[in-house]
Design an enzyme around this catalytic site. Sequence first.
Site, PDB file in Angstrom:
ATOM      1  N   HIS A 228       4.436  -9.986   2.866  1.00  0.00           N
ATOM      2  CA  HIS A 228       3.567 -10.795   3.567  1.00  0.00           C
ATOM      3  C   HIS A 228       2.881 -11.681   2.486  1.00  0.00           C
ATOM      4  CE1 HIS A 228      -0.460  -8.903   3.257  1.00  0.00           C
ATOM      5  NE2 HIS A 228       0.291  -8.107   3.230  1.00  0.00           N
TER       6      HIS A 228
ATOM      7  N   THR B 172       1.017  -1.193   0.112  1.00  0.00           N
ATOM      8  CA  THR B 172       0.087  -0.070  -0.098  1.00  0.00           C
ATOM      9  C   THR B 172       0.891   1.318  -0.064  1.00  0.00           C
ATOM     10  OG1 THR B 172      -1.877  -1.122   1.091  1.00  0.00           O
ATOM     11  CG2 THR B 172      -1.813   1.310   1.315  1.00  0.00           C
TER      12      THR B 172
ATOM     13  N   SER C 249       5.335  -6.521  -1.675  1.00  0.00           N
ATOM     14  CA  SER C 249       5.067  -6.484  -0.379  1.00  0.00           C
ATOM     15  C   SER C 249       5.456  -7.969   0.013  1.00  0.00           C
ATOM     16  CB  SER C 249       3.378  -6.431  -0.301  1.00  0.00           C
ATOM     17  OG  SER C 249       2.922  -6.985   0.910  1.00  0.00           O
TER      18      SER C 249
ATOM     19  N   CYS D 215     -10.095  -6.719   1.180  1.00  0.00           N
ATOM     20  CA  CYS D 215     -10.007  -5.388   1.488  1.00  0.00           C
ATOM     21  C   CYS D 215     -11.548  -4.974   1.412  1.00  0.00           C
ATOM     22  CB  CYS D 215      -9.358  -4.351   0.694  1.00  0.00           C
ATOM     23  SG  CYS D 215      -7.715  -4.902   0.568  1.00  0.00           S
TER      24      CYS D 215
ATOM     25  N   ASN E  85      -5.177  -9.513  -8.053  1.00  0.00           N
ATOM     26  CA  ASN E  85      -5.358  -9.928  -6.845  1.00  0.00           C
ATOM     27  C   ASN E  85      -6.721 -10.907  -7.065  1.00  0.00           C
ATOM     28  OD1 ASN E  85      -5.648  -7.255  -7.052  1.00  0.00           O
ATOM     29  ND2 ASN E  85      -6.769  -7.782  -4.945  1.00  0.00           N
TER      30      ASN E  85
HETATM   31  C1  LIG Z   1      -2.152  -6.973  -0.968  1.00  0.00           C
HETATM   32  C2  LIG Z   1      -1.976  -6.147  -2.063  1.00  0.00           C
HETATM   33  C3  LIG Z   1      -1.539  -4.830  -1.923  1.00  0.00           C
HETATM   34  C4  LIG Z   1      -1.426  -4.357  -0.787  1.00  0.00           C
HETATM   35  O1  LIG Z   1      -0.304  -4.689  -0.060  1.00  0.00           O
HETATM   36  P1  LIG Z   1       0.134  -4.570   1.567  1.00  0.00           P
HETATM   37  O2  LIG Z   1       1.376  -4.865   1.839  1.00  0.00           O
HETATM   38  O3  LIG Z   1      -0.839  -5.550   1.937  1.00  0.00           O
HETATM   39  O4  LIG Z   1      -0.303  -3.037   2.029  1.00  0.00           O
HETATM   40  C5  LIG Z   1      -1.465  -3.951  -3.005  1.00  0.00           C
HETATM   41  N1  LIG Z   1      -1.587  -4.450  -4.259  1.00  0.00           N
HETATM   42  C6  LIG Z   1      -1.902  -5.752  -4.501  1.00  0.00           C
HETATM   43  C7  LIG Z   1      -2.230  -6.401  -5.826  1.00  0.00           C
HETATM   44  C8  LIG Z   1      -2.180  -6.699  -3.287  1.00  0.00           C
HETATM   45  O5  LIG Z   1      -2.578  -7.939  -3.583  1.00  0.00           O
END
Ligand SMILES: *Cc1c(COP(=O)(O)O)cnc(C)c1O
Length: 383
Positions: free
Chosen positions: A202, A73, A200, A326, A152
Amino acid sequence: MLDRIYFDHAATAPLRDSARTAMMPYLLEEYGNASSIHGTGRAARKAVEGARRQVAGILGAKPEEVYFTCGGTESDNWALVGYMLSHQAQGRHLVTSEIEHHAVLHTCDFLRRLGFEITCLRPDSSGRISPDDLKKAMREDTTLVSIMWANNEVGTLEPVEELAEMAHAGGAAFHTDAVQAVGAVPVDFSAVQADLLSLSGHKFGGPKGTGAMLVKAGTRLEPLMHGGEQERKHRAGTENVAGIVGMAAALEDAAKHMEEEKRHVENLRNRLMGGLLERIPGTLLNGDRERRLPGNCNVSFLGLEGEAVLLRLDLEGIAASSGSACTAGSLDPSHVLTAIGRTREEAQASLRMTLGRENTEEEVDEVLRVLPLIVEDLRRMRR
Ligand SMILES: *Cc1c(COP(=O)(O)O)cnc(C)c1O
């Protein structure tokens, strides 16, 4: 009896052992601040810079092109706001797509309020953004194009290389949200010729609250975080040393085992997807059959609410998702599914299952046993 089945890896993935092992010393004895000049601080600095080289090497970037952030994010916000602010003299128009993550779309809403202009491209029915459409949307004052590497929700892989080329041909820079792609499919920053890339930790087995942005050398980018001189004065704030080290270790592990993990996850996903389409009448596949992330299965069970299916699965100890994580909790149909042409009802009937490396054939078969019964039961109740 399987006590818990986790099919929600697009929301987050379990921590890899390698990440945990790499992090422990920095959570315990090596607690230094990477900006301190004493020995304890220098040990932390060494760890951060080692992680930077590791991340750069794996993703085809130079170490000085890696900036650590607190997640996908933040990276998306920084890419869009930072780039648009620092290039306003050149133009105030940004092109993105309707199926981006909210970290991009809501940042675009913010930019609109600041007076910038945004064009959102519509994908085809498989979720693909066409480079020709991008070409038509480019204007004299377009400064940035932002299209995700992989979606996603439906897992569609975008033609990022062609899109980057098209953006550059029109005089704009190219950002890609590669959060779902990194660790799942090969990602090479220099080969794809992107200027900015978000990732990201995680999502590939690193700790939550970690991420990075790759910024092509020489790119002007206004910082969003002001304070200390960390990250070459571009991202203030004491480095999350353990998190950064853990993310780099997870990425290394994912890259090292990518081929075997990809094959394993894809086989399981195909077994699941094929099984559902075969066993449950009135099932629609959302997204592209071929060009999709290895672990992504997204289907709609016509006539039902995905939320209801989700709750019944949860009672059976099976974790899945409907819409994106989300937006879960709100009953608005997914913006991605409506953009690819699903009706409101079809979109609300969707269920996303995203598999990971620790899933097994036994788990897939258990879901293939339970899910048809749940769908049948819920359909019976509606009649
Ligand atoms: C999960 C996700 C995010 C956000 O990442 P975070 O580390 O959870 O803030 C942004 N873009 C996509 C495509 C995601 O799957």
